[in-house]
Write an enzyme that holds these catalytic residues in place. Structure first.
Site, PDB file in Angstrom:
ATOM      1  N   ASP A  99       0.797  -1.221   0.000  1.00 46.09           N
ATOM      2  CA  ASP A  99       0.000   0.000   0.000  1.00 46.09           C
ATOM      3  C   ASP A  99       0.830   1.271   0.000  1.00 46.09           C
ATOM      4  OD1 ASP A  99       1.138  -0.001   2.494  1.00 46.09           O
ATOM      5  OD2 ASP A  99      -0.650  -0.737   3.513  1.00 46.09           O
ATOM      6  N   GLU A 121       0.045  -8.891  -1.593  1.00 45.21           N
ATOM      7  CA  GLU A 121      -0.572  -8.392  -0.343  1.00 45.21           C
ATOM      8  C   GLU A 121      -1.829  -7.564  -0.672  1.00 45.21           C
ATOM      9  OE1 GLU A 121       0.664  -5.266   2.628  1.00 45.21           O
ATOM     10  OE2 GLU A 121       1.640  -6.979   3.567  1.00 45.21           O
ATOM     11  N   GLU A 135      -2.251   5.019   3.069  1.00 43.37           N
ATOM     12  CA  GLU A 135      -2.134   3.638   2.590  1.00 43.37           C
ATOM     13  C   GLU A 135      -3.479   2.992   2.245  1.00 43.37           C
ATOM     14  OE1 GLU A 135      -0.551   4.893   5.212  1.00 43.37           O
ATOM     15  OE2 GLU A 135       1.581   4.672   4.739  1.00 43.37           O
ATOM     16  N   HIS A 205       6.557   4.943  13.044  1.00 42.12           N
ATOM     17  CA  HIS A 205       6.870   5.852  11.933  1.00 42.12           C
ATOM     18  C   HIS A 205       5.637   6.370  11.206  1.00 42.12           C
ATOM     19  CE1 HIS A 205       6.193   2.101   9.727  1.00 42.12           C
ATOM     20  NE2 HIS A 205       5.872   2.868   8.707  1.00 42.12           N
ATOM     21  N   ARG A 207       2.579   8.007   9.441  1.00 45.45           N
ATOM     22  CA  ARG A 207       2.201   9.397   9.188  1.00 45.45           C
ATOM     23  C   ARG A 207       1.071   9.862  10.110  1.00 45.45           C
ATOM     24  NH1 ARG A 207       3.612  12.127   4.243  1.00 45.45           N
ATOM     25  NH2 ARG A 207       4.944  10.355   3.794  1.00 45.45           N
ATOM     26  N   HIS A 238      13.380   4.947  12.533  1.00 44.21           N
ATOM     27  CA  HIS A 238      13.123   5.168  11.107  1.00 44.21           C
ATOM     28  C   HIS A 238      13.932   6.388  10.674  1.00 44.21           C
ATOM     29  CE1 HIS A 238      10.794   6.197   7.483  1.00 44.21           C
ATOM     30  NE2 HIS A 238      10.218   5.006   7.541  1.00 44.21           N
TER      31      HIS A 238
HETATM   32  C1  UD1 Z   1       6.648   5.044   3.691  1.00 42.98           C
HETATM   33  C2  UD1 Z   1       5.248   4.549   3.310  1.00 42.98           C
HETATM   34  C3  UD1 Z   1       4.616   3.784   4.454  1.00 42.98           C
HETATM   35  C4  UD1 Z   1       5.535   2.691   4.959  1.00 42.98           C
HETATM   36  C5  UD1 Z   1       6.907   3.272   5.281  1.00 42.98           C
HETATM   37  C6  UD1 Z   1       7.836   2.135   5.624  1.00 42.98           C
HETATM   38  C7  UD1 Z   1       3.964   5.935   1.769  1.00 42.98           C
HETATM   39  C8  UD1 Z   1       3.038   7.067   1.623  1.00 42.98           C
HETATM   40  N1  UD1 Z   1       4.390   5.674   3.019  1.00 42.98           N
HETATM   41  O1  UD1 Z   1       6.479   6.023   4.729  1.00 42.98           O
HETATM   42  O2  UD1 Z   1       3.401   3.180   4.010  1.00 42.98           O
HETATM   43  O3  UD1 Z   1       4.975   2.131   6.134  1.00 42.98           O
HETATM   44  O4  UD1 Z   1       7.422   3.955   4.131  1.00 42.98           O
HETATM   45  O5  UD1 Z   1       8.976   2.574   6.273  1.00 42.98           O
HETATM   46  O6  UD1 Z   1       4.320   5.304   0.812  1.00 42.98           O
HETATM   47  N2  UD1 Z   1      14.096   8.775   4.664  1.00 42.98           N
HETATM   48  C9  UD1 Z   1      15.465   8.768   4.535  1.00 42.98           C
HETATM   49  N3  UD1 Z   1      16.072   7.619   4.095  1.00 42.98           N
HETATM   50  C10 UD1 Z   1      15.383   6.497   3.795  1.00 42.98           C
HETATM   51  C11 UD1 Z   1      13.989   6.511   3.954  1.00 42.98           C
HETATM   52  C12 UD1 Z   1      13.351   7.658   4.381  1.00 42.98           C
HETATM   53  O7  UD1 Z   1      16.136   9.759   4.791  1.00 42.98           O
HETATM   54  O8  UD1 Z   1      16.001   5.482   3.405  1.00 42.98           O
HETATM   55  C13 UD1 Z   1      13.406  10.025   5.125  1.00 42.98           C
HETATM   56  C14 UD1 Z   1      13.400  11.118   4.046  1.00 42.98           C
HETATM   57  O9  UD1 Z   1      13.561  12.350   4.691  1.00 42.98           O
HETATM   58  C15 UD1 Z   1      11.979  10.998   3.474  1.00 42.98           C
HETATM   59  C16 UD1 Z   1      11.197  10.624   4.715  1.00 42.98           C
HETATM   60  O10 UD1 Z   1      12.048   9.739   5.444  1.00 42.98           O
HETATM   61  O11 UD1 Z   1      11.551  12.194   2.863  1.00 42.98           O
HETATM   62  C17 UD1 Z   1       9.827  10.056   4.514  1.00 42.98           C
HETATM   63  O12 UD1 Z   1       9.801   9.009   3.567  1.00 42.98           O
HETATM   64  P1  UD1 Z   1       8.393   8.598   2.850  1.00 42.98           P
HETATM   65  O13 UD1 Z   1       8.658   7.438   1.957  1.00 42.98           O
HETATM   66  O14 UD1 Z   1       7.767   9.808   2.253  1.00 42.98           O
HETATM   67  O15 UD1 Z   1       7.452   8.187   4.023  1.00 42.98           O
HETATM   68  P2  UD1 Z   1       7.573   7.074   5.144  1.00 42.98           P
HETATM   69  O16 UD1 Z   1       7.050   7.722   6.379  1.00 42.98           O
HETATM   70  O17 UD1 Z   1       8.922   6.499   5.167  1.00 42.98           O
HETATM   71  N1  UDP Z   2      12.631  -3.581   9.792  1.00 45.90           N
HETATM   72  C1  UDP Z   2      14.014  -3.612   9.630  1.00 45.90           C
HETATM   73  N2  UDP Z   2      14.794  -2.779  10.390  1.00 45.90           N
HETATM   74  C2  UDP Z   2      14.258  -1.904  11.274  1.00 45.90           C
HETATM   75  C3  UDP Z   2      12.845  -1.852  11.428  1.00 45.90           C
HETATM   76  C4  UDP Z   2      12.067  -2.711  10.662  1.00 45.90           C
HETATM   77  O1  UDP Z   2      14.524  -4.394   8.825  1.00 45.90           O
HETATM   78  O2  UDP Z   2      15.002  -1.178  11.921  1.00 45.90           O
HETATM   79  C5  UDP Z   2      11.793  -4.457   8.955  1.00 45.90           C
HETATM   80  C6  UDP Z   2      10.704  -5.222   9.685  1.00 45.90           C
HETATM   81  O3  UDP Z   2      11.173  -6.469  10.142  1.00 45.90           O
HETATM   82  C7  UDP Z   2       9.626  -5.366   8.624  1.00 45.90           C
HETATM   83  C8  UDP Z   2       9.790  -4.103   7.803  1.00 45.90           C
HETATM   84  O4  UDP Z   2      11.084  -3.600   8.076  1.00 45.90           O
HETATM   85  O5  UDP Z   2       9.875  -6.448   7.758  1.00 45.90           O
HETATM   86  C9  UDP Z   2       8.716  -3.129   8.191  1.00 45.90           C
HETATM   87  O6  UDP Z   2       9.024  -1.875   7.672  1.00 45.90           O
HETATM   88  P1  UDP Z   2       8.332  -0.569   8.231  1.00 45.90           P
HETATM   89  O7  UDP Z   2       7.959  -0.750   9.651  1.00 45.90           O
HETATM   90  O8  UDP Z   2       9.251   0.533   7.873  1.00 45.90           O
HETATM   91  O9  UDP Z   2       7.042  -0.437   7.288  1.00 45.90           O
HETATM   92  P2  UDP Z   2       5.538  -1.012   7.351  1.00 45.90           P
HETATM   93  O10 UDP Z   2       5.597  -2.489   7.471  1.00 45.90           O
HETATM   94  O11 UDP Z   2       4.857  -0.346   8.503  1.00 45.90           O
HETATM   95  O12 UDP Z   2       4.937  -0.542   6.062  1.00 45.90           O
END
Ligand code: UD1
Ligand code: UDP
Length: 376
Positions: A99, A121, A135, A205, A207, A238
């Site tokens: 999602d 999924e 999502e 993490h 939103r 995160h």
């Molecule tokens: C995204 C997904 C969420 C998922 C989550 C998993 C959407 C809308 N949200 O949310 O469903 O649960 O990922 O973790 O698709 N950033 C870094 N390095 C990284 C990753 C993120 O610096 O490797 C920072 C950046 O500043 C980025 C911010 O995190 O702009 C947010 O990333 P974003 O993908 O927009 O949203 P998530 O909250 O990570």
């Molecule tokens: N995970 C990881 N390292 C971390 C935190 C989570 O590898 O420090 C793994 C976790 O086991 C799971 C996935 O990341 O498989 C979940 O990712 P996240 O919580 O970012 O996203 P969501 O599942 O909520 O979309």
């Protein structure tokens, strides 16, 4: 006839973890199908880190991540970028999981090109399109255009049936359980080996929890470690700066709180195994923890994953400070309540979802491959 070309699209950490088993499985059939791994780069470090755990690297990376990116930024850059990749690669089928905005864009760009899309999924639902945000919208929209729906559980398939998708819905189990099993044996236990106190693991993490809910969560876990001196709190943060600031503001400097960088996936799995109690708003962690018999407190007001709650491994506690404190302390101080939640169950899959998906995908192209009975 040319080999069918399948493009698997990933962008975030969970996309990588849950798609990796499918990519690895399809690549075992490289004689029959070509499988190309495309990354939007919605996440940067966390995506590369998760792919690396499976020995994978993206064949194409749009590298779109920017700090402070909005949903509209991610959506516009990913749709345009993916459209270019589809133009070049001419896939016969696009696959993506879950999602995330990357997955929504992978499906939308495929729809615009009238290319078949398979949703891994599929069928998770809450009762409001606003939660989880965005999502719930993403997965409903993906469901509208998917040609193949890979539902992780019977309940998810029923959600799709209620919406009118009765054809091409396959109950496969969640590929996240394939992933967790693949890495569970892989990593040595290096986390806090000499720590004798019980470990409480927190990840947050989402939103919809930014701001006040996340503050309440952080205050609650601080109170829990202050109340039960036999515990330590471990928080893999995160990479989102908003999330980090909120956690640091309340938890930094506490002698029994470890704020750590996100461990690699195998190490994180070992950390879950080593923990006594898990508090999380993560979707993937909610699915993985029951496989190890770890009680989970779900820090959300609604969940699309009720199976863990029904199985008795998880409790939906929301984000109110006092409720979180009460529930955590109750479990830490009442061995029989704890034990009732600590039985290993796997309501989300048996580790063979990728094989089922491979069989359906190859059959879609009239290619025979070993069948795998559906997950029930
Ligand atoms: C995204 C997904 C969420 C998922 C989550 C998993 C959407 C809308 N949200 O949310 O469903 O649960 O990922 O973790 O698709 N950033 C870094 N390095 C990284 C990753 C993120 O610096 O490797 C920072 C950046 O500043 C980025 C911010 O995190 O702009 C947010 O990333 P974003 O993908 O927009 O949203 P998530 O909250 O990570
Ligand atoms: N995970 C990881 N390292 C971390 C935190 C989570 O590898 O420090 C793994 C976790 O086991 C799971 C996935 O990341 O498989 C979940 O990712 P996240 O919580 O970012 O996203 P969501 O599942 O909520 O979309």
């Amino acid at each position: 006839m040319a080999k069918p070309k399948i493009v698997c699209v990933v962008g975030t950490r969970p996309d990588a973890i849950k798609t990796a088993p499918v990519v690895l499985e399809l690549r075992k059939y490289a004689r029959d199908v070509e499988c190309v791994l495309v990354a939007t780069g919605q996440h940067r470090e966390m995506l590369v880190q998760a792919l690396r755990s499976f020995g994978l690297e993206a064949d194409r990376d749009l590298n779109i991540m920017a700090h402070g990116q909005t949903l509209a930024d991610v959506t516009s850059r990913a749709v345009v970028g993916l459209d270019g990749v589809y133009q070049e690669l001419q896939p016969d089928l696009v696959l993506a999981q879950g999602d995330t905005t990357t997955t929504f864009c992978a499906a939308l760009a495929a729809f615009y090109r009238q290319t078949s899309f398979g949703h891994i999924e599929a069928g998770l639902r809450t009762d409001t399109v606003w939660n989880p945000f965005p999502e719930e919208f993403n997965r409903r929209a993906v469901g509208l255009v998917a040609r193949l729906h890979f539902a992780p559980t019977r309940l998810a398939a029923e959600n799709l049936e209620r919406e009118g998708s009765t054809k091409d819905v396959y109950v496969t189990g969640n590929t996240g359980i394939d992933a967790v099993r693949m890495v569970a044996e892989q990593a040595p236990q290096t986390w806090f080996p000499s720590e004798e106190r019980r470990i409480i693991l927190l990840t947050t993490h989402r939103r919809e929890n930014w701001g006040e809910p996340q503050r309440h969560i952080a205050e609650a876990v601080r109170e829990v470690v202050d109340t039960d001196k036999g515990t330590v709190l471990v928080v893999p943060m995160h990479r989102n700066p908003t999330v980090r600031e909120a956690l640091r503001a309340i938890l930094d400097g506490h002698p029994r709180v470890h704020l750590i960088e996100p461990p690699d996936y195998p190490e994180f799995v070992k950390l879950m195994e080593r923990s006594s109690l898990i508090l999380t708003d993560s979707g993937g962690v909610q699915e993985e923890a029951p496989a190890f018999g770890k009680p989970v407190l779900v820090l959300r007001t609604t969940t699309e994953r009720p199976e863990g709650i029904e199985a008795g491994n998880a409790v939906l506690v929301g984000t109110e400070r006092q409720t979180i404190v009460d529930e955590a302390i109750r479990l830490l101080s009442d061995p029989s309540a704890y034990q009732r939640m600590a039985t290993a169950r796997s309501p989300y899959g048996d580790g063979r979802a990728a094989q089922r998906i491979r069989h359906v995908v190859l059959s879609h192209f009239d290619i025979e491959s070993p069948p795998e009975p559906m997950w029930t």
